[in-house]
Design a protein around this motif. Structure first.
Motif, PDB file in Angstrom:
ATOM      1  N   LEU A 189      -0.594   5.423   3.447  1.00 17.24           N
ATOM      2  CA  LEU A 189       0.786   5.070   3.110  1.00 17.24           C
ATOM      3  C   LEU A 189       0.864   3.865   2.182  1.00 17.24           C
ATOM      4  N   THR A 190       1.830   3.920   1.275  1.00 17.31           N
ATOM      5  CA  THR A 190       2.172   2.780   0.419  1.00 17.31           C
ATOM      6  C   THR A 190       3.678   2.591   0.479  1.00 17.31           C
ATOM      7  N   ARG A 191       4.142   1.415   0.055  1.00 16.04           N
ATOM      8  CA  ARG A 191       5.580   1.174   0.047  1.00 16.04           C
ATOM      9  C   ARG A 191       6.281   2.178  -0.861  1.00 16.04           C
ATOM     10  N   SER A 192       5.650   2.532  -1.982  1.00 13.08           N
ATOM     11  CA  SER A 192       6.278   3.480  -2.905  1.00 13.08           C
ATOM     12  C   SER A 192       6.377   4.880  -2.305  1.00 13.08           C
ATOM     13  N   SER A 193       5.428   5.227  -1.430  1.00  9.49           N
ATOM     14  CA  SER A 193       5.470   6.562  -0.817  1.00  9.49           C
ATOM     15  C   SER A 193       6.570   6.672   0.232  1.00  9.49           C
ATOM     16  N   ALA A 250      13.005  12.236   2.398  1.00 10.44           N
ATOM     17  CA  ALA A 250      12.399  13.486   2.876  1.00 10.44           C
ATOM     18  C   ALA A 250      10.925  13.289   3.193  1.00 10.44           C
ATOM     19  N   ASN A 251      10.244  12.490   2.403  1.00  2.08           N
ATOM     20  CA  ASN A 251       8.828  12.221   2.639  1.00  2.08           C
ATOM     21  C   ASN A 251       8.636  11.436   3.935  1.00  2.08           C
ATOM     22  N   VAL A 252       9.503  10.461   4.184  1.00  6.72           N
ATOM     23  CA  VAL A 252       9.420   9.656   5.405  1.00  6.72           C
ATOM     24  C   VAL A 252       9.646  10.532   6.632  1.00  6.72           C
TER      25      VAL A 252
END
Length: 260
Positions: A77-81, A86-88
């Motif tokens: 995980l990265t902050r940008s991800s 929806a991804n979260v």
């Protein structure tokens, strides 16, 4: 010079303690918690409350939190991800499914019924910009922003009848799971299991109780010694003040993002 004061970072203190009723009956604490601070100031944390009626509730709770955090930690995980909602949600859903599968496999391995490992589960992912929570069952997840607003990110699922809730092992677990995101300047987050609900939640208005959480948030923000802080938290959870209000197992996870 205190270097740690100059680095923006999460500080976290967490503990699970046995309720007075379980101590009297010489039972194990059925609660469990697990957390990690990943790269890029990403905090992942989980808490679970094994069902009191389940013979292996403690096992279910431990498996659930450890598997959920292991699953999230393996995703790079990265902050940008985490900028895409929806991804979260997909990440949280995957963590729930992994935890559920682990508990189911353990039941088979132990030749037990799935209900024997019944447990609730709260999973949190937090950065200074967002907090996201998935929850099955009772308990509560909260967050505070830089303006001092305190939000119940999730609320207890107490089921249709009193003292009833949904468990990770329930057929309806995934259908009833709460999944919530709050995007703002996050400075504090917290998770409790249901043993603390009467103290931490204003049941009349359905809001988290600021006099309960705010001193704890200040405590963790100023906690320099992790070992001493945990000892203090355990002492607080075992105090007479708490014991007078609840005899259930207790789990409390509190964190502060120190950007100073």
């Amino acid at each position: 010079m205190n270097i740690s004061k100059q680095i923006a970072q999460w500080r976290i203190v967490a503990a699970s303690v046995c309720g007075t009723s379980h101590l009297r009956n010489k039972q194990l604490c059925q609660d469990a918690h697990h957390w990690q601070i990943l790269a890029d100031n990403i905090l992942v944390a989980a808490a679970a409350d094994g069902a009191g009626s389940a013979s292996l509730g403690k096992v279910g709770a431990m498996l659930a939190v450890e598997t959920a955090i292991e699953n999230l930690s393996s995703k790079g995980l990265t902050r940008s991800s985490l900028t895409n909602d929806a991804n979260v949600r997909s990440l949280l859903n995957d963590a729930i499914l992994a935890a559920k599968k682990a508990v189911e496999q353990e039941a088979v391995a132990c030749e037990k019924q799935l209900a024997d490992l019944a447990t609730t589960l709260i999973i949190m992912v937090a950065t200074p910009e967002v907090v996201a929570v998935a929850q099955i069952g009772d308990g509560l997840a909260v967050a505070k922003d830089r303006m001092g607003n305190l939000l119940a990110v999730t609320m207890p699922d107490s089921g249709e009848y009193i003292n009833e809730t949904t468990f990770l092992t329930s057929p309806t677990a995934l259908d009833t799971a709460q999944m919530r995101l709050w995007r703002t300047d996050i400075v504090n987050v917290g998770i409790i299991t249901d043993g603390l609900q009467m103290l931490a939640l204003n049941m009349v208005v359905g809001e988290p109780h600021k006099p309960f959480f705010f001193p704890l948030f200040e405590f963790v923000a100023n906690a320099e010694d992790k070992t001493a802080a945990k000892e203090q938290l355990v002492k607080f959870l075992r105090s007479e003040r708490i014991a007078q209000r609840t005899d259930d197992d207790l789990t409390l996870i509190i964190a502060a993002f120190n950007n100073s």
